[in-house]
Design an enzyme around this catalytic site. Structure first.
Site, PDB file in Angstrom:
ATOM      1  N   LYS A  78       0.856  -1.196   0.000  1.00 36.28           N
ATOM      2  CA  LYS A  78       0.000   0.000   0.000  1.00 36.28           C
ATOM      3  C   LYS A  78       0.888   1.241   0.000  1.00 36.28           C
ATOM      4  O   LYS A  78       1.875   1.291   0.739  1.00 36.28           O
ATOM      5  CB  LYS A  78      -0.902  -0.033   1.243  1.00 36.28           C
ATOM      6  CG  LYS A  78      -1.932   1.080   1.319  1.00 36.28           C
ATOM      7  CD  LYS A  78      -2.834   0.926   2.567  1.00 36.28           C
ATOM      8  CE  LYS A  78      -3.917   1.999   2.618  1.00 36.28           C
ATOM      9  NZ  LYS A  78      -4.794   1.863   3.794  1.00 36.28           N
ATOM     10  N   SER A 158      -9.888   2.235   2.871  1.00 34.39           N
ATOM     11  CA  SER A 158      -8.967   2.923   1.992  1.00 34.39           C
ATOM     12  C   SER A 158      -7.999   2.002   1.259  1.00 34.39           C
ATOM     13  O   SER A 158      -7.389   2.414   0.285  1.00 34.39           O
ATOM     14  CB  SER A 158      -8.152   3.931   2.808  1.00 34.39           C
ATOM     15  OG  SER A 158      -7.294   3.260   3.726  1.00 34.39           O
ATOM     16  N   SER A 182     -10.241   0.080   7.180  1.00 40.14           N
ATOM     17  CA  SER A 182      -9.665   0.122   5.835  1.00 40.14           C
ATOM     18  C   SER A 182      -8.998  -1.156   5.347  1.00 40.14           C
ATOM     19  O   SER A 182      -8.618  -1.226   4.179  1.00 40.14           O
ATOM     20  CB  SER A 182      -8.654   1.257   5.737  1.00 40.14           C
ATOM     21  OG  SER A 182      -9.329   2.457   5.484  1.00 40.14           O
TER      22      SER A 182
HETATM   23  N1  GLN Z   1     -13.335   4.754   6.161  1.00 36.87           N
HETATM   24  C1  GLN Z   1     -12.721   5.201   7.363  1.00 36.87           C
HETATM   25  C2  GLN Z   1     -12.280   6.632   7.208  1.00 36.87           C
HETATM   26  O1  GLN Z   1     -12.528   7.165   6.189  1.00 36.87           O
HETATM   27  C3  GLN Z   1     -11.579   4.314   7.734  1.00 36.87           C
HETATM   28  C4  GLN Z   1     -10.333   4.629   7.016  1.00 36.87           C
HETATM   29  C5  GLN Z   1      -9.196   3.776   7.455  1.00 36.87           C
HETATM   30  O2  GLN Z   1      -9.385   2.792   8.164  1.00 36.87           O
HETATM   31  N2  GLN Z   1      -8.007   4.180   7.059  1.00 36.87           N
HETATM   32  O3  GLN Z   1     -11.728   7.216   8.073  1.00 36.87           O
END
Ligand code: GLN
Length: 489
Positions: A78, A158, A182
């Site tokens: 990532k 994400s 995410s």
């Molecule tokens: N969807 C969540 C956010 O937008 C989680 C994102 C994440 O876990 N990096 O914050």
């Protein structure tokens, strides 16, 4: 000949050891798959030359009998993990062109174990999002298609590039990070396994920070065994991260196959709100039956503060983000837009460098931390966070693991929910509580909905008990017989 991209990490590990193919052949097969699947936009920076060079080194070590735990296994990283000499963007314009001089601890461990980096995977900008649509480098498309929709689907976020690459056979596994879901939500959307370990299991050193008290790295793979293999390599104490735990690393793979006989599995009533999607609820019921069939005892439990988790997260995470992102000022990293004064340069750089969602989070974060509102929002959120963590502590007095759906819906179309941040935040409703509590959680692909799209089940256990987590996950995997995508010809 079998397409080499079809193997699991465990199979490839054995076949490489038996010299059925070389690491270079395995790597070249994945590079070819990446080329063919460019339209998915899963990678921000493919690194085929690095991959081939590392695969050759792996072949030499395999030849010499010095193979590491992931020798010759092609993985995606990532683009939130700093990689020495390779651009690291966090999918933000503000970091475009930033080439770290150092390697994150997690990616270094994967490298030391002999894995081959295929490239840097796309994500939501600074990991803020649930659909991979906030990336400056464009959205990622899921390799899955709905029966009822001509549109492309989001892979979740994400870690959307990671999920798309692994489910589409571009990489055997990938790193993800999970702040509020995410790893687990994109794993559920793309029909793969995603594991967020206990906060503190994996070092955060060298991972671009979003919300430091929540961020955790973890593996994304097609099987539970592969996740166990990868996690063992990724975690362990690191003196460079003061929140990394000084604990021995268990052999997660050895925990597999122990089954769930005699385990108590908790079913929290708050995860079945009125209006829960019928197919998601039905799959959850199926999962409960699988647990019973495998000899577990089902226990109805309550996690009373669940409904406060989402609002708490959307105070704590932006607060920490606003502080972490203060460092992008045009002086130290990436983009810079000149101005007549220092302040003007800061302002112009940040205005041009950050996307809309990141700006929204910075605004929320600075607001809840401001002198006038700190007590009302940030401090209150910290107190509620403690109550949410206590809900789990109390529950784990009665049960060994908790089973829930991973996400309230299957993947949605690339053009949906764009203009409604709150609808987007609702994706995290089942994943965020475990993040706030710091406990481990995993998503396992458990079935398809009537539109042919993957749905995942989430397993949660108490802190540091990833072994039980893996045991439960494997029982779901065995029972589900999930219909993976076909390997592209
Ligand atoms: N969807 C969540 C956010 O937008 C989680 C994102 C994440 O876990 N990096 O914050």
């Amino acid at each position: 000949m079998t397409n080499l991209t079809s193997f699991t990490i465990a199979d490839a590990r054995d076949k490489l050891a038996k010299k059925e193919f070389t690491a270079l052949e395995l790597t070249n097969a994945h590079i070819a798959a990446m080329e063919k699947a460019k339209a998915l936009n899963a990678f921000i920076t493919p690194t085929p030359d690095i991959a081939r060079a590392r695969a050759k080194e792996s072949d030499a070590r395999l030849q010499a009998g010095k193979a590491g735990a992931l020798e010759g296994i092609p993985l995606g990283i990532k683009d939130l993990f700093c990689t020495e000499g390779v651009q690291t963007t966090a999918a933000s314009h503000i970091l475009e062109g930033f080439v770290p001089q150092y390697e994150s601890t997690v990616s270094q461990k994967l490298r030391d174990a002999g894995s081959v980096m295929l490239g840097k995977l796309n994500l939501d900008e600074f990991a803020m999002g649930s659909s991979n649509q906030t990336s400056y480098f464009g959205p990622v498309k899921s390799p899955w298609k709905a029966k009822s929709l001509a549109d492309d689907l989001v892979p979740g976020g994400s870690s959307g590039g990671s999920a798309a690459a692994v489910s589409g056979y571009l990489a055997m596994g990938a790193t993800g990070t999970d702040t509020g879901g995410s790893i687990r939500q994109p794993a559920a959307f793309c029909g793969i396994v995603g594991v967020k370990p206990t906060y503190g299991r994996c070092s955060r050193w060298g991972v671009v920070a979003f919300a430091s008290s929540l961020d955790q790295a973890g593996p994304m793979t097609r099987t539970v065994r592969d996740a166990a293999i990868m996690l063992k390599v990724m975690c362990g104490h690191d003196a460079k991260d003061s929140t990394s735990a000084l604990l021995p690393v268990p052999d997660f793979e050895a925990a597999l196959g122990k089954g769930v006989k005699g385990l108590r599995i908790g079913i929290p009533k708050e995860y079945r709100p009125d209006g829960l999607n019928g197919e998601v609820a039905a799959l959850w019921d199926k999962g409960i039956q699988w647990m019973k069939d495998a000899g577990a005892t089902i226990v109805d439990i309550s996690l009373p503060h669940t409904s406060s988790a989402l609002p708490t997260y959307y105070i704590v995470a932006p607060a920490e983000a606003s502080s972490n992102l203060a460092r992008y000022d045009g002086v130290r990293y990436g983009q810079r837009v000149e101005g007549k004064s220092l302040d003007e340069m800061y302002g112009k750089t940040r205005a041009a460098g950050f996307g809309t969602e990141v700006k929204r989070r910075i605004l929320i974060g600075t607001y809840v931390l401001s002198a006038g509102y700190y007590d009302a929002y940030y401090l209150k959120a910290q107190k509620v966070r403690a109550l949410i963590a206590k809900d789990f502590t109390d529950a784990f007095e009665k049960v060994d693991a908790i089973l829930t759906p991973t996400a309230p819906t299957a993947a949605f179309g690339l053009n949906d929910k764009q203009d409604d941040p709150v609808a987007m935040y609702l994706n995290d409703v089942f994943t965020v509580p475990a993040s706030l509590a710091g406990i481990p959680g995993a998503s396992v692909p458990a079935g398809l909905n009537s539109d042919g799209l993957p749905l995942g089940l989430q397993v949660l256990t108490k802190r540091w008990d990833e072994e039980t987590l893996f045991r439960v996950c494997q029982v779901i995997e065995d029972a589900a017989q999930f219909p993976f995508l076909k390997v592209p010809a």
